[in-house]
Design a protein around this motif. Sequence first.
Motif, PDB file in Angstrom:
ATOM      1  N   ALA A 202       7.346   4.368  12.685  1.00 26.69           N
ATOM      2  CA  ALA A 202       7.573   3.018  13.035  1.00 26.69           C
ATOM      3  C   ALA A 202       6.152   2.473  13.439  1.00 26.69           C
ATOM      4  O   ALA A 202       5.884   1.175  13.584  1.00 26.69           O
ATOM      5  N   TYR A 203       5.220   3.305  13.598  1.00 29.73           N
ATOM      6  CA  TYR A 203       3.993   2.668  14.100  1.00 29.73           C
ATOM      7  C   TYR A 203       2.592   3.579  13.216  1.00 29.73           C
ATOM      8  O   TYR A 203       1.562   2.746  13.188  1.00 29.73           O
ATOM      9  N   ALA A 204       3.031   4.438  12.623  1.00 28.89           N
ATOM     10  CA  ALA A 204       1.658   5.265  12.170  1.00 28.89           C
ATOM     11  C   ALA A 204       1.442   4.672  10.848  1.00 28.89           C
ATOM     12  O   ALA A 204       0.080   4.541  10.679  1.00 28.89           O
ATOM     13  N   ILE A 205       2.127   4.081   9.994  1.00 23.50           N
ATOM     14  CA  ILE A 205       1.788   3.492   8.673  1.00 23.50           C
ATOM     15  C   ILE A 205       0.875   2.201   9.018  1.00 23.50           C
ATOM     16  O   ILE A 205      -0.172   1.935   8.345  1.00 23.50           O
ATOM     17  N   GLU A 206       1.433   1.469  10.116  1.00 26.40           N
ATOM     18  CA  GLU A 206       0.644   0.209  10.597  1.00 26.40           C
ATOM     19  C   GLU A 206      -0.686   0.702  11.160  1.00 26.40           C
ATOM     20  O   GLU A 206      -1.760  -0.013  10.984  1.00 26.40           O
ATOM     21  N   ALA A 207      -0.936   1.804  11.878  1.00 29.45           N
ATOM     22  CA  ALA A 207      -1.991   2.226  12.294  1.00 29.45           C
ATOM     23  C   ALA A 207      -3.208   2.180  11.422  1.00 29.45           C
ATOM     24  O   ALA A 207      -4.181   1.791  11.452  1.00 29.45           O
ATOM     25  N   ALA A 208      -2.592   3.071  10.211  1.00 33.39           N
ATOM     26  CA  ALA A 208      -3.481   3.369   9.064  1.00 33.39           C
ATOM     27  C   ALA A 208      -3.842   2.066   8.407  1.00 33.39           C
ATOM     28  O   ALA A 208      -5.301   2.052   7.909  1.00 33.39           O
ATOM     29  N   LEU A 209      -3.045   1.005   8.075  1.00 37.07           N
ATOM     30  CA  LEU A 209      -3.336  -0.284   7.632  1.00 37.07           C
ATOM     31  C   LEU A 209      -4.480  -0.919   8.352  1.00 37.07           C
ATOM     32  O   LEU A 209      -5.288  -1.355   7.784  1.00 37.07           O
ATOM     33  N   ARG A 210      -4.126  -0.747   9.491  1.00 36.82           N
ATOM     34  CA  ARG A 210      -5.046  -1.530  10.624  1.00 36.82           C
ATOM     35  C   ARG A 210      -6.562  -1.017  10.433  1.00 36.82           C
ATOM     36  O   ARG A 210      -7.666  -1.778  10.536  1.00 36.82           O
ATOM     37  N   SER A 211      -6.552   0.315  10.441  1.00 35.47           N
ATOM     38  CA  SER A 211      -8.094   1.236  10.216  1.00 35.47           C
ATOM     39  C   SER A 211      -8.606   0.945   9.060  1.00 35.47           C
ATOM     40  O   SER A 211      -9.790   0.946   8.839  1.00 35.47           O
ATOM     41  N   MET A 212      -7.892   0.262   8.002  1.00 39.54           N
ATOM     42  CA  MET A 212      -8.438  -0.112   6.621  1.00 39.54           C
ATOM     43  C   MET A 212      -8.769  -1.496   6.570  1.00 39.54           C
ATOM     44  O   MET A 212      -8.582  -2.001   5.386  1.00 39.54           O
ATOM     45  N   HIS A 213      -8.368  -2.279   7.684  1.00 41.04           N
ATOM     46  CA  HIS A 213      -8.360  -3.693   7.882  1.00 41.04           C
ATOM     47  C   HIS A 213      -7.627  -4.422   6.716  1.00 41.04           C
ATOM     48  O   HIS A 213      -7.787  -5.357   6.141  1.00 41.04           O
ATOM     49  N   GLY A 214      -6.543  -3.726   6.746  1.00 42.39           N
ATOM     50  CA  GLY A 214      -5.330  -4.415   5.766  1.00 42.39           C
ATOM     51  C   GLY A 214      -5.515  -4.346   4.348  1.00 42.39           C
ATOM     52  O   GLY A 214      -4.916  -4.989   3.588  1.00 42.39           O
ATOM     53  N   ASP A 215      -6.058  -3.363   3.792  1.00 41.76           N
ATOM     54  CA  ASP A 215      -6.459  -3.016   2.603  1.00 41.76           C
ATOM     55  C   ASP A 215      -5.348  -2.178   1.747  1.00 41.76           C
ATOM     56  O   ASP A 215      -5.283  -0.841   2.154  1.00 41.76           O
ATOM     57  N   LEU A 216      -4.127  -3.063   1.201  1.00 47.52           N
ATOM     58  CA  LEU A 216      -2.843  -2.390   0.963  1.00 47.52           C
ATOM     59  C   LEU A 216      -3.012  -1.504  -0.473  1.00 47.52           C
ATOM     60  O   LEU A 216      -2.245  -0.662  -0.735  1.00 47.52           O
ATOM     61  N   SER A 217      -4.182  -1.645  -1.147  1.00 41.59           N
ATOM     62  CA  SER A 217      -4.478  -1.028  -2.164  1.00 41.59           C
ATOM     63  C   SER A 217      -4.820   0.479  -2.043  1.00 41.59           C
ATOM     64  O   SER A 217      -4.580   1.109  -2.873  1.00 41.59           O
ATOM     65  N   SER A 218      -5.158   0.718  -0.548  1.00 38.40           N
ATOM     66  CA  SER A 218      -5.609   1.952  -0.404  1.00 38.40           C
ATOM     67  C   SER A 218      -4.598   2.904   0.495  1.00 38.40           C
ATOM     68  O   SER A 218      -4.720   3.893   0.710  1.00 38.40           O
ATOM     69  N   LEU A 219      -3.590   2.030   0.760  1.00 38.00           N
ATOM     70  CA  LEU A 219      -2.545   2.651   1.706  1.00 38.00           C
ATOM     71  C   LEU A 219      -1.860   3.922   1.198  1.00 38.00           C
ATOM     72  O   LEU A 219      -1.610   4.604   2.054  1.00 38.00           O
ATOM     73  N   VAL A 220      -1.192   3.687   0.226  1.00 38.49           N
ATOM     74  CA  VAL A 220      -0.541   4.681  -0.616  1.00 38.49           C
ATOM     75  C   VAL A 220      -1.295   6.123  -0.670  1.00 38.49           C
ATOM     76  O   VAL A 220      -0.761   7.225  -0.206  1.00 38.49           O
ATOM     77  N   PRO A 221      -2.523   6.003  -1.247  1.00 36.50           N
ATOM     78  CA  PRO A 221      -3.397   7.277  -1.403  1.00 36.50           C
ATOM     79  C   PRO A 221      -3.827   7.945  -0.020  1.00 36.50           C
ATOM     80  O   PRO A 221      -3.752   9.077   0.334  1.00 36.50           O
ATOM     81  N   THR A 222      -3.907   6.792   0.933  1.00 31.21           N
ATOM     82  CA  THR A 222      -4.488   7.351   1.979  1.00 31.21           C
ATOM     83  C   THR A 222      -3.297   7.922   2.966  1.00 31.21           C
ATOM     84  O   THR A 222      -3.348   9.274   3.493  1.00 31.21           O
ATOM     85  N   MET A 223      -1.947   7.506   2.925  1.00 31.96           N
ATOM     86  CA  MET A 223      -0.846   8.176   3.622  1.00 31.96           C
ATOM     87  C   MET A 223      -0.590   9.269   2.991  1.00 31.96           C
ATOM     88  O   MET A 223      -0.114  10.477   3.625  1.00 31.96           O
ATOM     89  N   ALA A 224      -0.719   9.437   1.577  1.00 31.93           N
ATOM     90  CA  ALA A 224      -0.329  10.784   0.910  1.00 31.93           C
ATOM     91  C   ALA A 224      -1.530  11.817   1.327  1.00 31.93           C
ATOM     92  O   ALA A 224      -0.938  12.897   1.425  1.00 31.93           O
ATOM     93  N   ALA A 225      -2.697  11.487   1.567  1.00 34.00           N
ATOM     94  CA  ALA A 225      -3.737  12.285   1.819  1.00 34.00           C
ATOM     95  C   ALA A 225      -3.368  12.934   3.317  1.00 34.00           C
ATOM     96  O   ALA A 225      -3.489  14.051   3.612  1.00 34.00           O
TER      97      ALA A 225
END
Length: 422
Positions: free
Chosen positions: A25-48
Amino acid sequence: MRLSRTTLTLAFAFTVMADPVSSVAYAIEAALRSMHGDLSSLVPTMAAVIAIIAVISATYHQLIGRFPSGGGGPEGIAHAFGEGWAFIPLGALLVDFTLTVAVSCAAGASALIAYMPQLEPFRTPIGLGLVVLVAGNVLLGEGGRVAFAIATLAFIALSICVVTTGLGPALLAIPLGMALATGVEAPSNAIAQLPQLDDRARRRLGRLTLWLMVGIVGTLTIAFTVLAVYLGIDLPPADSTLIAEVARHATGGGPLFVAFQASSALLLLSAAASSYLAGSGVLKALAMIGKDGEGLVPSRFGRINRFLIPEWGVALVLVAAAMLVAASGREQRLVGFYAVAVFASFLAATIACARLSYRDGRKVALVLNIVGAVLVAIILGINATRLDGSIALLASAGVAVYLWRIWVLRGRPRGVAAAGAQ
């Protein structure tokens, strides 16, 4: 007998999952905020992130095999380096339990506000109210295990509905390799709560729960990440959350969205309740260590009410969590503290397993443990560069040093490592 064993297994497995599943409920959003909203990097980041946690999960698979009576990281490091070292993961776990209550209740408030934005001005009072509400329910007994399991199952089922509705043709693009996002240590500690099972059964159930958790939490994490990218959901507004916006756009904001938000809030409160019980259980165990009930913490933490709950332990976690919620009121401001504490416990567990694998001559396990320890150490090093990460590490270290000092003054009584199996 067969029915009771099945019910026990399901209740245990899905109760343990309440904390890690709720982190979606909050981990994905935390990652996205740390990348300043860069959706293009969200999937590989979460996969890592998930891949790293999968390596750590393999270490806890070993811990469950070695210590089927429970104990996890504290038990492992005590056997590897001596009982005094068990205070490192114990300090981290006590901080982690408190932060879990704070984060979960703050996220529960966010789930309610995302459905009813007019409640935004009351965010902090709502979060504080949830902290008190969950503590009150916990003091009434541990009969909520089945309720926690139902809340977890409901969230999983509704998440599948949301993802399926939103992705449609893109559903096949979801990666197949899934793993665990958080809460890896839970099964290795929680199996101690099943004295009615023998070591072999506890070992089997603990490992089954661990890897089932890996599959479910990893799948939900990647599925919601892919769905967010597919729908183009950027950083959410102040009165909402990323997962709520994903669900709203995927379902059109109808009854399914309402049910999903309700299940999210209930699951988050279940995770908070589980941490109340775990934190108070550790304090109770520490209060009973030593001769003549001296304990490492005041004896009041070892007293239980008529529902067998150590109320002073719950009260301490209540006050600490309430202070954290009052200081922020937003779960995203607390996640940075939360992740550091749990990884401090991971580091102790992976290093302990590496030492034990070396002693036993298990070369493959040793390599896996070393890889896990290096990955965790790198993450901790990165976290230490942030102010909130440093504060969390100092808090964990402070608790560990305080307990160690008392332990030394009490004559180094045995039983410290078992305190984690509560």
